[in-house]
Design a protein around this motif. Structure first.
Motif, PDB file in Angstrom:
ATOM      1  N   ALA A 165      43.517  33.546  48.533  1.00 11.77           N
ATOM      2  CA  ALA A 165      44.754  32.824  48.246  1.00 11.77           C
ATOM      3  C   ALA A 165      44.634  31.985  46.978  1.00 11.77           C
ATOM      4  O   ALA A 165      45.549  31.946  46.156  1.00 11.77           O
ATOM      5  CB  ALA A 165      45.126  31.944  49.429  1.00 11.77           C
ATOM      6  N   ARG A 166      43.493  31.298  46.807  1.00  9.66           N
ATOM      7  CA  ARG A 166      43.337  30.482  45.605  1.00  9.66           C
ATOM      8  C   ARG A 166      43.253  31.363  44.360  1.00  9.66           C
ATOM      9  O   ARG A 166      43.781  31.002  43.305  1.00  9.66           O
ATOM     10  CB  ARG A 166      42.103  29.589  45.710  1.00  9.66           C
ATOM     11  N   SER A 167      42.606  32.511  44.487  1.00 15.61           N
ATOM     12  CA  SER A 167      42.525  33.431  43.345  1.00 15.61           C
ATOM     13  C   SER A 167      43.917  33.900  42.949  1.00 15.61           C
ATOM     14  O   SER A 167      44.251  33.971  41.750  1.00 15.61           O
ATOM     15  CB  SER A 167      41.634  34.626  43.693  1.00 15.61           C
ATOM     16  N   ALA A 168      44.749  34.224  43.941  1.00 15.14           N
ATOM     17  CA  ALA A 168      46.118  34.656  43.648  1.00 15.14           C
ATOM     18  C   ALA A 168      46.904  33.532  42.979  1.00 15.14           C
ATOM     19  O   ALA A 168      47.672  33.769  42.032  1.00 15.14           O
ATOM     20  CB  ALA A 168      46.809  35.102  44.934  1.00 15.14           C
ATOM     21  N   GLU A 188      49.116  31.313  37.820  1.00 16.81           N
ATOM     22  CA  GLU A 188      49.141  30.251  36.826  1.00 16.81           C
ATOM     23  C   GLU A 188      48.652  30.745  35.460  1.00 16.81           C
ATOM     24  O   GLU A 188      48.528  29.963  34.518  1.00 16.81           O
ATOM     25  CB  GLU A 188      48.251  29.080  37.289  1.00 16.81           C
ATOM     26  N   GLY A 189      48.345  32.043  35.378  1.00 17.22           N
ATOM     27  CA  GLY A 189      47.861  32.614  34.126  1.00 17.22           C
ATOM     28  C   GLY A 189      46.399  32.315  33.851  1.00 17.22           C
ATOM     29  O   GLY A 189      45.953  32.372  32.694  1.00 17.22           O
ATOM     30  N   MET A 243      36.260  33.413  36.496  1.00 17.52           N
ATOM     31  CA  MET A 243      35.598  32.511  35.556  1.00 17.52           C
ATOM     32  C   MET A 243      35.878  31.045  35.876  1.00 17.52           C
ATOM     33  O   MET A 243      35.037  30.176  35.621  1.00 17.52           O
ATOM     34  CB  MET A 243      36.042  32.829  34.126  1.00 17.52           C
ATOM     35  N   GLU A 244      37.054  30.746  36.417  1.00 16.04           N
ATOM     36  CA  GLU A 244      37.430  29.350  36.636  1.00 16.04           C
ATOM     37  C   GLU A 244      37.135  28.848  38.041  1.00 16.04           C
ATOM     38  O   GLU A 244      37.156  27.641  38.270  1.00 16.04           O
ATOM     39  CB  GLU A 244      38.918  29.154  36.338  1.00 16.04           C
ATOM     40  N   HIS A 245      36.872  29.765  38.986  1.00 17.17           N
ATOM     41  CA  HIS A 245      36.642  29.298  40.362  1.00 17.17           C
ATOM     42  C   HIS A 245      35.406  29.932  40.999  1.00 17.17           C
ATOM     43  O   HIS A 245      34.472  29.226  41.364  1.00 17.17           O
ATOM     44  CB  HIS A 245      37.876  29.578  41.222  1.00 17.17           C
TER      45      HIS A 245
END
Length: 642
Positions: free
Chosen positions: A551-554, A559-560, A565-567
């Motif tokens: 869910a967080r990846s989606a 959010e573009g 890489m960011e999580h």
């Protein structure tokens, strides 16, 4: 401004109070930065490597500044260590009395009303439990269950003799004036420095956000130790959660308190609610772990049934004439649980992820927000205080973005102090080549065959840390089939005994092998020769099918942004740094970190992990790692024969 060059010098006040104190430049620099943040009411984030002495580096300026300070740490055990060991030491160095207080969540304190009720119920307590609790009640000043040694920490009796926010009677309780929670909060209100844990801190911030009166005192400064845990804990406290156990507990208490006066309609409604909980468990997935509620048709239908039965039960309680204080409190508690269940089970994903957690002990329905940065920043700003956040693992190299983004504190000053220990000469990072992929059959055996020859070249012991229980069990079977590998070394396996008991035995033996999972990745301190090898089976990426990760990846993609890489990558790097941090805990320690994941060699992101563990040199063959350990074993042998 305070001169920490003098206070923390070799002949300074701290050295006079602490036998064997070693001055460290990074500790002085950190103390100065903390003092500046307190003075300017600013936000400061500090990664302080093992050995920096970060506890003293924030306690000293906090006590000397005169700022009313709340210090929060990750666990109750660290709270106790901070309050009972570190604070008195620093207070002695400061040379003046300081009012301090220790404050824990209410479930850590004896509830006199619930103990009294349990003692009157012949089936509630065993004779041994009743004897221990009576003796403790008659002698304790704090009511803190950490004082009790005759009852296991995870014993079910604690839920019967401690309170929760839901079942506390508050000022209507006949024991209110003697309540240990009330007394602890009163002491905290009068203290210059209060030690809490992250769960209590975030519960307080969530209460403030909802407009309720906070239970922590107003403060000029907040210091968050083990701050790497804060973002994930914040997700819990700004979300909603209801467990089957919470529902069954209130049903049990309703049964005991109101069956005699409720009549058949009440009894029938109560039984319907109990049955609905049982049927929810039957509808839940059989596989343990997290499951997204979307798509679980049977579970969602049963959640609607459960909500209907609870609503009917609430109606029965509303119709009862002249409910006493206990009945009113139980009704309010049931209404709160119903409201939380309604939010967590509503078919609306705008607030966050709806999911169900299935465990061997029961199940829990959750709604977890995917981003709490704005709410955390608002909560922090509401305090109008300085905030200092510190841990050994907050940055990826020199970059704090992943941590600061999740808490909404991108404007904070960020500092990084590496460990003062000589990693370049006293440690080696061993990444074997030519191992199969972690998902391949036989991977665990191949890893152990590459790393266990190291045992023959050290008199110390080893941690073998796994990212799953399946791998842990495979390791246990591997050692069971090859007793010669241990060469009379003791073998401990997580789950055979409580964690603290295993650690005490491991330290005492001095040459044991411990097989464990994430429980031993952080908060474990083994100094000296007892630990000279740490094996980590693979890079600690979260399971790709974990619903929170999905869910967080989606959300990040929408959010573009780049979820990996960011999580995923930053989370794995920080987790790995925690595991690696188990090895070198003192300036005289030495050893090998073995990470058996071929992706460190084959994937471009492998260098991110390698760089995060610098300046520990990398070796890729068993022979090199064995030679390194043998060089220290030879020195030890020479010293023993000299």
């Amino acid at each position: 401004m305070l001169d920490f060059d003098d206070i923390l010098a070799e002949d300074g006040a701290v050295a006079a109070a602490i036998e064997g104190y070693t001055p460290r430049a990074s500790q002085r620099l950190m103390a100065t930065a903390v003092a500046d943040a307190l003075h300017q009411t600013e936000h400061l984030v500090v990664e302080a490597g093992t050995g920096t002495g970060k506890t003293f580096a924030y306690l000293l300026p906090a006590l000397l500044s005169g700022a009313r300070t709340i210090v929060s740490t990750g666990t109750r055990a660290l709270q106790d260590q901070l309050y009972h060991r570190d604070l008195p030491t620093i207070a002695a160095a400061v040379g003046r009395p300081v009012k301090t207080a220790l404050l824990k969540g209410r479930a850590n304190y004896l509830c006199l009303q619930r103990l009294d009720s349990s003692l009157r119920d012949a089936a509630a307590l065993t004779s041994q439990e009743a004897s221990v609790l009576r003796a403790w009640r008659d002698t304790t000043d704090s009511g803190d269950r950490a004082e009790v040694s005759g009852i296991a920490e995870d014993a079910s009796v604690w839920s019967r003799v401690t309170s929760t926010a839901d079942n506390c009677l508050g000022q209507q309780c006949p024991f209110y004036e003697d309540c240990y929670v009330v007394k602890a909060r009163r002491r905290a209100q009068k203290a210059d420095l209060v030690v809490v844990n992250h769960h209590l801190l975030l519960a307080d911030l969530a209460f403030r956000e909802g407009g309720f009166v906070e239970f922590l005192p107003e403060a000029d400064a907040f210091v968050i130790d083990e701050a790497h845990q804060l973002p994930d804990i914040a997700l819990q406290f700004f979300g909603v959660s209801v467990s089957a156990r919470q529902l069954n507990d209130v049903f049990d208490e309703l049964d005991v308190s109101l069956r005699a006066v409720g009549g058949p309609p009440f009894v029938d409604a109560l039984q319907s609610a109990r049955t609905a909980v049982l049927q929810l468990r039957e509808q839940a997935p059989g596989e343990l772990g997290r499951h997204e509620l979307a798509g679980l048709v049977g579970v969602n239908a049963q959640l609607l049934t459960l909500r209907d039965t609870i609503q009917q039960l609430i109606g029965q309680l509303d119709d009862m004439p002249d409910l006493d204080a206990v009945g009113e409190q139980l009704l309010e508690r049931l209404v709160r649980l119903f409201d939380r269940l309604s939010i967590a089970s509503a078919e609306d994903d705008r607030e966050g992820l709806r999911w169900i957690d299935v465990s061997s002990r029961g199940l829990r329905v959750n709604m977890t927000p995917l981003d709490v940065s704005a709410r955390m920043r608002a909560a922090i700003d509401m305090t109008e205080a300085a905030w200092v956040m510190t841990s050994a693992t907050l940055a990826i190299g020199e970059d704090f973005t992943h941590f600061s983004d999740r808490l909404g504190i991108n404007d904070a000053r960020c500092l990084r102090f590496g460990t003062p220990f000589d990693l370049a000469n006293r440690g080696r990072l061993f990444v074997p080549r030519d191992l199969p992929q972690p998902a391949a059959p036989g991977y665990t055996a191949a890893l152990l065959e590459a790393t266990m020859p190291l045992l023959a070249h050290t008199t110390g012991g080893a941690f073998v840390l796994h990212t799953s229980y399946r791998a842990l069990n495979e390791s246990a079977r591997w050692f069971s089939d090859r007793p010669h590998v241990l060469d009379d070394r003791p073998l401990y396996v997580q789950g055979d005994a409580p964690r603290d008991q295993l650690l005490r035995a491991f330290r005492a033996d001095g040459n044991a092998v411990l097989l464990a999972t994430g429980t031993f990745w952080e908060g474990v301190d083994v100094r000296g020769g007892a630990l000279s090898i740490v094996v980590i089976d693979k890079l600690p990426f979260a399971a790709p099918d974990d619903p929170l990760l999905v869910a967080r990846s989606a959300w990040l993609r929408n959010e573009g942004r780049n979820p990996f890489m960011e999580h995923q990558l930053p989370q794995a790097v920080l987790a790995l740094k925690q595991g690696v941090g188990r090895l070198l805990r003192d300036s005289e320690d030495y050893g090998v970190i073995a990470i058996g994941d071929p992706r460190l060699h084959s994937k471009g992101y492998g260098k991110v992990f390698i760089q995060a563990l610098a300046p520990m040199p990398l070796v890729t063959t068993t022979a090199e790692a064995c030679a390194f350990l043998q060089s220290f074993a030879d020195v030890v042998a020479e010293e023993q024969t000299a």
